[in-house]
Design a protein around this motif. Structure first.
Motif, PDB file in Angstrom:
ATOM      1  N   ILE A   1      46.364  45.048  42.860  1.00  0.00           N
ATOM      2  CA  ILE A   1      47.044  45.899  43.837  1.00  0.00           C
ATOM      3  C   ILE A   1      48.359  45.236  44.238  1.00  0.00           C
ATOM      4  O   ILE A   1      48.537  44.025  44.088  1.00  0.00           O
ATOM      5  N   GLY A   2      49.272  46.056  44.753  1.00  0.00           N
ATOM      6  CA  GLY A   2      50.548  45.558  45.230  1.00  0.00           C
ATOM      7  C   GLY A   2      50.569  45.411  46.733  1.00  0.00           C
ATOM      8  O   GLY A   2      49.544  45.521  47.415  1.00  0.00           O
ATOM      9  N   TYR A   3      51.776  45.182  47.274  1.00  0.00           N
ATOM     10  CA  TYR A   3      51.917  44.958  48.717  1.00  0.00           C
ATOM     11  C   TYR A   3      51.364  46.117  49.531  1.00  0.00           C
ATOM     12  O   TYR A   3      50.744  45.913  50.579  1.00  0.00           O
ATOM     13  N   ALA A   4      51.561  47.338  49.071  1.00  0.00           N
ATOM     14  CA  ALA A   4      51.104  48.512  49.821  1.00  0.00           C
ATOM     15  C   ALA A   4      49.590  48.683  49.790  1.00  0.00           C
ATOM     16  O   ALA A   4      49.040  49.536  50.491  1.00  0.00           O
ATOM     17  N   GLY A   5      48.913  47.888  48.977  1.00  0.00           N
ATOM     18  CA  GLY A   5      47.465  47.957  48.907  1.00  0.00           C
ATOM     19  C   GLY A   5      46.933  48.958  47.914  1.00  0.00           C
ATOM     20  O   GLY A   5      45.718  49.213  47.869  1.00  0.00           O
ATOM     21  N   THR A   6      47.811  49.543  47.109  1.00  0.00           N
ATOM     22  CA  THR A   6      47.377  50.490  46.091  1.00  0.00           C
ATOM     23  C   THR A   6      47.511  49.876  44.704  1.00  0.00           C
ATOM     24  O   THR A   6      48.204  48.870  44.514  1.00  0.00           O
ATOM     25  N   LYS A   7      46.860  50.479  43.718  1.00  0.00           N
ATOM     26  CA  LYS A   7      46.811  49.919  42.378  1.00  0.00           C
ATOM     27  C   LYS A   7      48.200  49.646  41.833  1.00  0.00           C
ATOM     28  O   LYS A   7      49.096  50.474  41.911  1.00  0.00           O
ATOM     29  N   SER A   8      48.369  48.461  41.277  1.00  0.00           N
ATOM     30  CA  SER A   8      49.622  48.125  40.605  1.00  0.00           C
ATOM     31  C   SER A   8      49.818  49.074  39.428  1.00  0.00           C
ATOM     32  O   SER A   8      48.858  49.416  38.726  1.00  0.00           O
ATOM     33  N   SER A   9      51.050  49.475  39.185  1.00  0.00           N
ATOM     34  CA  SER A   9      51.314  50.453  38.130  1.00  0.00           C
ATOM     35  C   SER A   9      50.822  49.989  36.772  1.00  0.00           C
ATOM     36  O   SER A   9      50.397  50.786  35.937  1.00  0.00           O
ATOM     37  N   PHE A  10      50.847  48.678  36.537  1.00  0.00           N
ATOM     38  CA  PHE A  10      50.480  48.125  35.233  1.00  0.00           C
ATOM     39  C   PHE A  10      48.989  47.856  35.079  1.00  0.00           C
ATOM     40  O   PHE A  10      48.508  47.583  33.979  1.00  0.00           O
ATOM     41  N   SER A  11      48.234  47.869  36.156  1.00  0.00           N
ATOM     42  CA  SER A  11      46.845  47.390  36.116  1.00  0.00           C
ATOM     43  C   SER A  11      45.931  48.309  35.317  1.00  0.00           C
ATOM     44  O   SER A  11      45.929  49.535  35.499  1.00  0.00           O
ATOM     45  N   ASN A  12      45.128  47.722  34.444  1.00  0.00           N
ATOM     46  CA  ASN A  12      44.037  48.462  33.821  1.00  0.00           C
ATOM     47  C   ASN A  12      43.022  48.849  34.888  1.00  0.00           C
ATOM     48  O   ASN A  12      42.972  48.250  35.974  1.00  0.00           O
ATOM     49  N   TYR A  13      42.187  49.809  34.577  1.00  0.00           N
ATOM     50  CA  TYR A  13      41.180  50.278  35.519  1.00  0.00           C
ATOM     51  C   TYR A  13      39.977  50.751  34.715  1.00  0.00           C
ATOM     52  O   TYR A  13      39.947  50.615  33.490  1.00  0.00           O
ATOM     53  N   GLY A  14      38.964  51.267  35.391  1.00  0.00           N
ATOM     54  CA  GLY A  14      37.786  51.765  34.688  1.00  0.00           C
ATOM     55  C   GLY A  14      36.512  51.439  35.419  1.00  0.00           C
ATOM     56  O   GLY A  14      36.495  50.742  36.437  1.00  0.00           O
ATOM     57  N   ASP A  15      35.413  51.937  34.864  1.00  0.00           N
ATOM     58  CA  ASP A  15      34.115  51.784  35.508  1.00  0.00           C
ATOM     59  C   ASP A  15      33.648  50.338  35.590  1.00  0.00           C
ATOM     60  O   ASP A  15      32.767  50.019  36.386  1.00  0.00           O
ATOM     61  N   ASP A  16      34.226  49.449  34.747  1.00  0.00           N
ATOM     62  CA  ASP A  16      33.749  48.077  34.759  1.00  0.00           C
ATOM     63  C   ASP A  16      34.557  47.174  35.686  1.00  0.00           C
ATOM     64  O   ASP A  16      34.338  45.961  35.718  1.00  0.00           O
ATOM     65  N   VAL A  17      35.489  47.722  36.485  1.00  0.00           N
ATOM     66  CA  VAL A  17      36.207  46.910  37.473  1.00  0.00           C
ATOM     67  C   VAL A  17      35.225  46.491  38.560  1.00  0.00           C
ATOM     68  O   VAL A  17      34.510  47.319  39.129  1.00  0.00           O
ATOM     69  N   SER A  18      35.195  45.194  38.843  1.00  0.00           N
ATOM     70  CA  SER A  18      34.278  44.660  39.860  1.00  0.00           C
ATOM     71  C   SER A  18      34.905  44.709  41.245  1.00  0.00           C
ATOM     72  O   SER A  18      34.317  45.237  42.197  1.00  0.00           O
TER      73      SER A  18
ATOM     74  N   THR B   1      39.110  44.145  43.392  1.00  0.00           N
ATOM     75  CA  THR B   1      40.560  44.104  43.229  1.00  0.00           C
ATOM     76  C   THR B   1      41.147  43.035  44.127  1.00  0.00           C
ATOM     77  O   THR B   1      40.489  42.555  45.061  1.00  0.00           O
ATOM     78  N   ALA B   2      42.403  42.643  43.838  1.00  0.00           N
ATOM     79  CA  ALA B   2      43.081  41.606  44.606  1.00  0.00           C
ATOM     80  C   ALA B   2      44.584  41.729  44.366  1.00  0.00           C
ATOM     81  O   ALA B   2      45.023  42.390  43.413  1.00  0.00           O
ATOM     82  N   PRO B   3      45.400  41.091  45.197  1.00  0.00           N
ATOM     83  CA  PRO B   3      46.850  41.210  45.032  1.00  0.00           C
ATOM     84  C   PRO B   3      47.346  40.577  43.731  1.00  0.00           C
ATOM     85  O   PRO B   3      47.144  39.396  43.479  1.00  0.00           O
ATOM     86  N   GLY B   4      47.995  41.417  42.918  1.00  0.00           N
ATOM     87  CA  GLY B   4      48.665  40.943  41.718  1.00  0.00           C
ATOM     88  C   GLY B   4      50.122  41.347  41.713  1.00  0.00           C
ATOM     89  O   GLY B   4      50.888  40.967  40.839  1.00  0.00           O
ATOM     90  N   GLY B   5      50.488  42.135  42.741  1.00  0.00           N
ATOM     91  CA  GLY B   5      51.872  42.525  42.911  1.00  0.00           C
ATOM     92  C   GLY B   5      52.255  43.792  42.186  1.00  0.00           C
ATOM     93  O   GLY B   5      51.524  44.311  41.347  1.00  0.00           O
ATOM     94  N   ASP B   6      53.421  44.279  42.525  1.00  0.00           N
ATOM     95  CA  ASP B   6      54.010  45.461  41.894  1.00  0.00           C
ATOM     96  C   ASP B   6      55.460  45.485  42.346  1.00  0.00           C
ATOM     97  O   ASP B   6      55.740  45.533  43.548  1.00  0.00           O
ATOM     98  N   ARG B   7      56.381  45.474  41.404  1.00  0.00           N
ATOM     99  CA  ARG B   7      57.795  45.432  41.767  1.00  0.00           C
ATOM    100  C   ARG B   7      58.275  46.709  42.451  1.00  0.00           C
ATOM    101  O   ARG B   7      59.395  46.749  42.983  1.00  0.00           O
ATOM    102  N   ALA B   8      57.438  47.734  42.438  1.00  0.00           N
ATOM    103  CA  ALA B   8      57.786  48.962  43.143  1.00  0.00           C
ATOM    104  C   ALA B   8      57.216  48.993  44.561  1.00  0.00           C
ATOM    105  O   ALA B   8      57.557  49.872  45.350  1.00  0.00           O
ATOM    106  N   GLN B   9      56.361  48.047  44.893  1.00  0.00           N
ATOM    107  CA  GLN B   9      55.788  47.945  46.238  1.00  0.00           C
ATOM    108  C   GLN B   9      56.429  46.727  46.921  1.00  0.00           C
ATOM    109  O   GLN B   9      55.924  45.614  46.829  1.00  0.00           O
ATOM    110  N   ILE B  10      57.533  46.947  47.595  1.00  0.00           N
ATOM    111  CA  ILE B  10      58.349  45.861  48.118  1.00  0.00           C
ATOM    112  C   ILE B  10      57.991  45.557  49.574  1.00  0.00           C
ATOM    113  O   ILE B  10      57.988  46.464  50.420  1.00  0.00           O
TER     114      ILE B  10
END
Length: 474
Positions: A353-370, A372-381
């Motif tokens: 997730i990015g600063y805004a707390g929503t999924k980073s644009s680049f992050s994979n997702y799916g049923d096997d996600v355990s 989430t944690a901050p990995g950043g997003d250059r669009a969430q400043i």
């Protein structure tokens, strides 16, 4: 596809193929190869080779020599050998379901594949490039990622125990960095790129990538002079180098890394990578099957020895279960395929997730996600003065910089897991994972539906939610 369904495939394939994982016959030991059969001039490549667990080492040596190979390492607990050979037909001699060389596949891509190197294919949505940050009097204001998971509050309660070591399976940790030198444990560090552990400092120190150093700072960095603090600054770190100078993590290096973690009973490992050269490994395909099974066995063995393995979900912005092709592989991707190591049972799969707390644009997702944690997003400043869109951490030459990626999200989870392991000494991996998931703060799909599916505490974007360091120590 669920993890459990994926894991059933190797067993079914083994049953169908008959000799996929079979050791050499005890009643008919192979005769030594004629010298003329073995190539002595070509470039050697490393292979993972499968045997039945506990096959005697002398039988392994005998077969490898007879088929123009030489043993590099052997892990009898899981029946996996690492061998080197100059022979182009070594895999065929051993059996295409028992042997695989990632290095050879990089050098000689299968004709049916439009494969290119990892750097050109992987992480297409996020490069994880470093942006240097000028050192100020106090860097803590820029650590929005730590505040997002309540790490500063947790540090006031506990920074973790020195009896807990986190294995950082990555590109190495800079041993002289002021934020890391007190956490790094040279005695439990090793280089694994040959497939055999090497404890000389040069083997586990970084060379051309600051990736592992950045990851390490997030987990356990501490630089009071500059106001930088990681999640669990009281724990120790082991540098387990599995990334070679080409930026590749080959199957033999990963197997070595997990077995090293098992040997030293690290309560937690962080794995911010996927195994090269293919993004997906398919457990019923020749070659792939051997690599998949070798890694699966190593991960399972480490879990059985008390290791909780945490891994990045990946930066391609897709649901792996919906993919049917991989530009790195010559065959279709189906439900027998997985991105390793995160597809292996028991591995904690971390989205970003990015600063805004929503999924980073680049992050994979799916049923096997355990989780989430901050990995950043250059669009969430973040607001002015609170850092960049990518998390801040340690980089080369005692400096600091930012990177974005699920590689940055994963160590946040590993750090929280280290706090849990410090509080609940000798808790098994299944218990630590349960705590990670059930103490996580729910993150609802929100406007991301219907791409994001599931309730707030169990959905395809955020899994069970955002990890919480304060809950881990309370």
């Amino acid at each position: 596809m669920s993890r459990i369904r994926r894991l059933l495939v190797p067993a079914l394939v083994a049953a169908a193929a008959g000799s996929v994982f079979a050791a050499p016959s005890a009643s008919a030991a192979p005769a030594p190869a004629l010298a003329s059969q073995c190539d002595t001039a070509s470039t050697p490549f490393n292979y993972v080779v499968l045997y039945n667990p506990r096959t005697p080492e002398r039988k392994v040596d005998t077969e490898l020599r007879a088929k123009c190979g030489e043993k590099v390492a052997y892990y009898p607990e899981i029946g996996v050998a690492v061998a080197t050979s100059r022979n182009a037909d070594f895999q065929a001699k051993i059996g295409v379901y028992r042997a695989y060389s990632g290095g050879r596949d990089v050098a000689f891509p299968p004709a049916a594949s439009a494969r290119s190197t990892r750097s050109a294919v992987v992480d297409t949505k996020e490069s994880e490039e470093t942006t240097s940050v000028a050192v100020e009097d106090d860097l803590s204001a820029q650590q929005w990622d730590m505040r997002a998971i309540q790490a500063p509050e947790a540090n006031k309660v506990s920074g973790g125990s020195r009896s807990v070591t986190v294995g950082v399976l990555d590109s190495g940790i800079e041993p002289t960095h002021p934020a890391l030198k007190n956490a790094l444990d040279p005695k439990t560090s090793a280089g694994c790129n040959s497939g055999a552990p090497d404890t000389t400092p040069a083997s586990w120190a970084p060379t051309n990538s600051d990736h592992g150093t950045h990851v390490a700072g997030t987990i356990a960095g501490k630089d009071a002079a500059r106001g930088f603090t990681g999640i669990a600054p009281g724990v120790k770190l082991a540098s387990v180098k599995v990334v070679n100078d080409d930026g590749l993590i080959l199957p033999e290096a990963a197997v070595c890394g997990f077995m090293w973690a098992a040997k030293h009973r690290f309560p937690v490992t962080n794995n911010s990578y996927y195994i090269d050269p293919g993004m997906f490994y398919c457990s019923k395909e020749p070659g792939d099957a051997a690599a998949y099974e070798a890694v699966r066995r190593a991960v399972a063995y480490s879990t059985g020895r008390g290791v909780l393995n945490v891994a990045a979900a990946g930066n391609s912005g897709f649901d792996p279960d919906e993919q049917t092709t991989d530009p790195n592989r010559p065959h279709p991707v189906d439900q027998s395929c997985g991105i390793l190591p995160k597809a292996i049972d028991g591995v904690v799969n971390v989205s970003s997730i990015g600063y805004a707390g929503t999924k980073s644009s680049f992050s994979n997702y799916g049923d096997d996600v355990s989780v989430t944690a901050p990995g950043g997003d250059r669009a969430q400043i973040p607001p002015a003065g609170q850092g960049a869109g990518c998390p801040l951490s340690t980089i080369f030459n005692g400096a600091y910089g930012t990177k974005c990626g699920t590689s940055m999200a994963s160590p946040h989870v590993a750090g929280v897991a280290a706090l849990l392991a410090s509080r609940f000494r000798h808790a098994p991996p299944v218990a630590l994972r349960w705590l990670l998931e059930h103490q996580a703060d729910a993150v609802a799909c929100g406007t991301a539906a219907p791409v994001c599916e599931g309730p707030a505490k169990d959905n395809s974007y955020y899994g069970h939610g955002r990890v919480n360091a304060l809950d881990a120590v309370k």
